[in-house]
Scaffold this motif. Structure first.
Motif, PDB file in Angstrom:
ATOM      1  N   THR A  94     -13.214 -12.698 -23.586  1.00  0.00           N
ATOM      2  CA  THR A  94     -14.077 -13.237 -22.529  1.00  0.00           C
ATOM      3  C   THR A  94     -13.529 -14.521 -21.933  1.00  0.00           C
ATOM      4  OG1 THR A  94     -15.430 -14.592 -24.041  1.00  0.00           O
ATOM      5  CG2 THR A  94     -16.101 -12.272 -23.701  1.00  0.00           C
ATOM      6  N   GLY A  95     -12.700 -15.239 -22.715  1.00  0.00           N
ATOM      7  CA  GLY A  95     -12.203 -16.525 -22.228  1.00  0.00           C
ATOM      8  C   GLY A  95     -13.263 -17.609 -22.217  1.00  0.00           C
ATOM      9  N   ARG A  96     -14.312 -17.421 -23.035  1.00  0.00           N
ATOM     10  CA  ARG A  96     -15.416 -18.388 -23.041  1.00  0.00           C
ATOM     11  C   ARG A  96     -15.756 -18.860 -24.449  1.00  0.00           C
ATOM     12  NH1 ARG A  96     -19.512 -15.387 -18.734  1.00  0.00           N
ATOM     13  NH2 ARG A  96     -17.948 -15.103 -17.073  1.00  0.00           N
ATOM     14  N   LEU A  97     -14.761 -18.944 -25.306  1.00  0.00           N
ATOM     15  CA  LEU A  97     -14.998 -19.476 -26.649  1.00  0.00           C
ATOM     16  C   LEU A  97     -15.430 -20.931 -26.550  1.00  0.00           C
ATOM     17  CD1 LEU A  97     -11.999 -18.212 -28.820  1.00  0.00           C
ATOM     18  CD2 LEU A  97     -14.341 -17.380 -28.856  1.00  0.00           C
ATOM     19  N   ILE A  98     -16.281 -21.351 -27.468  1.00  0.00           N
ATOM     20  CA  ILE A  98     -16.669 -22.762 -27.502  1.00  0.00           C
ATOM     21  C   ILE A  98     -16.174 -23.461 -28.768  1.00  0.00           C
ATOM     22  CG2 ILE A  98     -18.679 -22.429 -26.032  1.00  0.00           C
ATOM     23  CD1 ILE A  98     -20.416 -22.461 -28.536  1.00  0.00           C
ATOM     24  N   ARG A  99     -15.699 -22.679 -29.737  1.00  0.00           N
ATOM     25  CA  ARG A  99     -15.122 -23.286 -30.926  1.00  0.00           C
ATOM     26  C   ARG A  99     -14.121 -22.316 -31.547  1.00  0.00           C
ATOM     27  NH1 ARG A  99     -20.296 -22.371 -31.841  1.00  0.00           N
ATOM     28  NH2 ARG A  99     -20.743 -24.564 -31.518  1.00  0.00           N
ATOM     29  N   ALA A 147     -26.806 -23.464 -19.493  1.00  0.00           N
ATOM     30  CA  ALA A 147     -26.739 -22.942 -20.856  1.00  0.00           C
ATOM     31  C   ALA A 147     -25.321 -22.927 -21.408  1.00  0.00           C
ATOM     32  CB  ALA A 147     -27.311 -21.520 -20.889  1.00  0.00           C
ATOM     33  N   LEU A 148     -24.320 -23.174 -20.576  1.00  0.00           N
ATOM     34  CA  LEU A 148     -22.934 -23.138 -21.032  1.00  0.00           C
ATOM     35  C   LEU A 148     -22.639 -24.317 -21.963  1.00  0.00           C
ATOM     36  CD1 LEU A 148     -21.139 -22.242 -17.681  1.00  0.00           C
ATOM     37  CD2 LEU A 148     -21.822 -20.687 -19.518  1.00  0.00           C
ATOM     38  N   LYS A 149     -21.840 -24.059 -22.988  1.00  0.00           N
ATOM     39  CA  LYS A 149     -21.487 -25.088 -23.967  1.00  0.00           C
ATOM     40  C   LYS A 149     -20.054 -25.565 -23.754  1.00  0.00           C
ATOM     41  CE  LYS A 149     -25.444 -24.514 -26.051  1.00  0.00           C
ATOM     42  NZ  LYS A 149     -26.504 -25.524 -25.898  1.00  0.00           N
ATOM     43  N   LYS A 150     -19.843 -26.814 -24.023  1.00  0.00           N
ATOM     44  CA  LYS A 150     -18.507 -27.398 -23.904  1.00  0.00           C
ATOM     45  C   LYS A 150     -17.602 -26.855 -25.013  1.00  0.00           C
ATOM     46  CE  LYS A 150     -16.096 -31.835 -24.205  1.00  0.00           C
ATOM     47  NZ  LYS A 150     -16.259 -33.296 -24.352  1.00  0.00           N
ATOM     48  N   THR A 207     -20.505 -16.724  -9.384  1.00  0.00           N
ATOM     49  CA  THR A 207     -20.884 -17.511 -10.568  1.00  0.00           C
ATOM     50  C   THR A 207     -19.877 -17.326 -11.687  1.00  0.00           C
ATOM     51  OG1 THR A 207     -23.216 -17.266  -9.976  1.00  0.00           O
ATOM     52  CG2 THR A 207     -22.715 -17.959 -12.226  1.00  0.00           C
ATOM     53  N   ASP A 208     -19.409 -16.079 -11.884  1.00  0.00           N
ATOM     54  CA  ASP A 208     -18.392 -15.812 -12.912  1.00  0.00           C
ATOM     55  C   ASP A 208     -17.121 -16.605 -12.624  1.00  0.00           C
ATOM     56  OD1 ASP A 208     -19.994 -14.060 -14.342  1.00  0.00           O
ATOM     57  OD2 ASP A 208     -19.390 -12.340 -13.147  1.00  0.00           O
ATOM     58  N   GLU A 209     -16.765 -16.710 -11.354  1.00  0.00           N
ATOM     59  CA  GLU A 209     -15.573 -17.474 -10.995  1.00  0.00           C
ATOM     60  C   GLU A 209     -15.761 -18.956 -11.309  1.00  0.00           C
ATOM     61  OE1 GLU A 209     -14.813 -16.664  -6.913  1.00  0.00           O
ATOM     62  OE2 GLU A 209     -14.273 -14.550  -7.249  1.00  0.00           O
ATOM     63  N   VAL A 210     -16.959 -19.462 -11.056  1.00  0.00           N
ATOM     64  CA  VAL A 210     -17.249 -20.866 -11.392  1.00  0.00           C
ATOM     65  C   VAL A 210     -17.145 -21.078 -12.902  1.00  0.00           C
ATOM     66  CG1 VAL A 210     -19.054 -22.641 -11.431  1.00  0.00           C
ATOM     67  CG2 VAL A 210     -18.703 -21.255  -9.379  1.00  0.00           C
ATOM     68  N   ILE A 211     -17.711 -20.159 -13.665  1.00  0.00           N
ATOM     69  CA  ILE A 211     -17.664 -20.265 -15.129  1.00  0.00           C
ATOM     70  C   ILE A 211     -16.221 -20.198 -15.620  1.00  0.00           C
ATOM     71  CG2 ILE A 211     -18.316 -19.115 -17.284  1.00  0.00           C
ATOM     72  CD1 ILE A 211     -20.901 -18.251 -15.897  1.00  0.00           C
ATOM     73  N   GLN A 212     -15.432 -19.305 -15.029  1.00  0.00           N
ATOM     74  CA  GLN A 212     -14.030 -19.211 -15.433  1.00  0.00           C
ATOM     75  C   GLN A 212     -13.303 -20.524 -15.173  1.00  0.00           C
ATOM     76  OE1 GLN A 212     -11.842 -15.694 -14.312  1.00  0.00           O
ATOM     77  NE2 GLN A 212      -9.924 -16.809 -14.152  1.00  0.00           N
ATOM     78  N   ARG A 213     -13.565 -21.134 -14.030  1.00  0.00           N
ATOM     79  CA  ARG A 213     -12.914 -22.416 -13.732  1.00  0.00           C
ATOM     80  C   ARG A 213     -13.333 -23.492 -14.734  1.00  0.00           C
ATOM     81  NH1 ARG A 213     -14.044 -20.954  -8.307  1.00  0.00           N
ATOM     82  NH2 ARG A 213     -15.838 -22.360  -8.231  1.00  0.00           N
ATOM     83  N   LEU A 214     -14.605 -23.457 -15.141  1.00  0.00           N
ATOM     84  CA  LEU A 214     -15.080 -24.439 -16.119  1.00  0.00           C
ATOM     85  C   LEU A 214     -14.334 -24.306 -17.437  1.00  0.00           C
ATOM     86  CD1 LEU A 214     -18.951 -24.325 -15.547  1.00  0.00           C
ATOM     87  CD2 LEU A 214     -17.437 -26.236 -15.072  1.00  0.00           C
ATOM     88  N   TYR A 215     -14.128 -23.065 -17.896  1.00  0.00           N
ATOM     89  CA  TYR A 215     -13.499 -22.857 -19.199  1.00  0.00           C
ATOM     90  C   TYR A 215     -11.972 -22.896 -19.124  1.00  0.00           C
ATOM     91  CZ  TYR A 215     -17.896 -22.027 -21.533  1.00  0.00           C
ATOM     92  OH  TYR A 215     -19.143 -22.198 -22.077  1.00  0.00           O
ATOM     93  N   GLU A 216     -11.420 -22.860 -17.911  1.00  0.00           N
ATOM     94  CA  GLU A 216      -9.979 -23.039 -17.762  1.00  0.00           C
ATOM     95  C   GLU A 216      -9.603 -24.511 -17.722  1.00  0.00           C
ATOM     96  OE1 GLU A 216      -7.716 -19.499 -15.414  1.00  0.00           O
ATOM     97  OE2 GLU A 216      -9.136 -20.663 -14.236  1.00  0.00           O
TER      98      GLU A 216
END
Length: 301
Positions: free
Chosen positions: A144-149, A45-48, A5-14
């Motif tokens: 974290t590499g998951r900033l949204i703004r 729950a992830l934000k763009k 799941t973490d890998e999927v999330i990383q791909r989303l934010y990359e």
């Protein structure tokens, strides 16, 4: 080691933000089909991210060593501030500008390689990296590499100033009269200076109140926007499910229509065959009747 799941999330934010919602929806659907409701909920729950946040995420995920270098410099700068080391502060401040500029350039290259021709808000990227140097909490978020703004920071704070004193040439008196005789404080600010300082203080306080009010309004607007986005995304998913159901129904109807057309064709051919058989039977009846009449006509009276 990260989970799948973490890998999927990383791909989303990359990936570039334009494709974030579609990619997240696909990942959610895949998790649901696999029966993994917890992962589906986590992904939902992830934000763009904004474009600026995405650029910073790319830097953190692809070049984490540069972000760590930034964090190390921030620690050194805070140590120099606490130690009131003016020379070190000047050197580190100059170094900070150079490092931030280099990181902005590196982040921009990563983003352009990922999405050629994209317009990059590099000023917001620089502001975020600068804020990460000032605030450990922001630095942790950047890692974290998951900033949204993007993040901002007004400055690196004021370094505590020592109380300036002038040492006298009368040590004996200092021993007899105590510390107050040992030093003489520098002259106090004039009334005009004090008034100016007070005016600046009031202006800062008013500005703080205004910014806090604006922050509260912006945060409330953000929450409303996030809620509307979530509702819109849910509605989009529901509409997608309706379309899928209708597509399935249309496919079934098309199959039945094809079968019905084939049955009509078979029935039409059967009718034609029946018509030909009926015509042949009628001809046979006519021929037999004619032959019978001929025979009856040839009989003697």
């Amino acid at each position: 080691m990260g989970t799948a799941t973490d890998e999927v999330i990383q791909r989303l934010y990359e990936a570039p933000p334009d494709g974030f919602v579609a990619a997240r929806t696909a990942a959610i659907e895949q998790a649901r089909k696999a029966g993994d409701r917890a992962t589906a909920k986590r992904l939902a729950a992830l934000k763009k991210p904004t474009v600026a946040a995405w650029v910073v995420n790319l830097l953190a995920l692809r070049r984490p060593e540069l972000v760590e270098e930034l964090a190390g410099l921030a620690t050194a700068l805070r140590d120099a501030q606490r130690g009131l080391d003016g020379e070190a502060l000047r050197e580190l401040t100059a170094q900070r500008r150079q490092v931030v500029s280099a990181l902005v350039s590196a982040a921009g290259k990563l983003a352009r390689a990922e999405e050629p021709g994209i317009k990059l808000p590099l000023a917001e990227v620089e502001a975020t990296l600068t804020a990460a140097m000032a605030e450990p909490e922001i630095a942790a978020q950047v890692r974290t590499g998951r900033l949204i703004r993007a993040a901002t920071y007004a400055g690196f704070g004021e370094v505590p100033r020592p109380r300036l004193r002038l040492v006298t040439d009368a040590p004996d008196e200092a021993e007899e009269e105590g510390d107050d005789a040992e030093v003489i404080e520098l002259p106090q600010p004039s009334a005009r200076e004090r008034a100016a300082d007070e005016r600046r203080r009031r202006e800062r306080e008013q500005r703080k109140r205004e910014l806090r009010r604006r922050l509260g309004s912006a945060q409330a607007a953000e929450r409303r926007a996030d809620e509307q986005l979530e509702k819109a995304e849910n509605a989009e998913r529901d509409a997608g499910h309706v379309v899928e159901d209708l597509d399935a129904e249309l496919a079934e109807l098309e199959r039945r229509r094809t079968e019905a057309q084939a049955e009509v064709a078979r029935r039409k051919q059967a009718r034609r065959d029946a018509e030909r058989a009926a015509a042949a039977a009628r001809r046979e009846v006519g021929d037999v009747q004619a032959a019978l009449e001929d025979l009856e006509g040839d009989e003697p009276d």
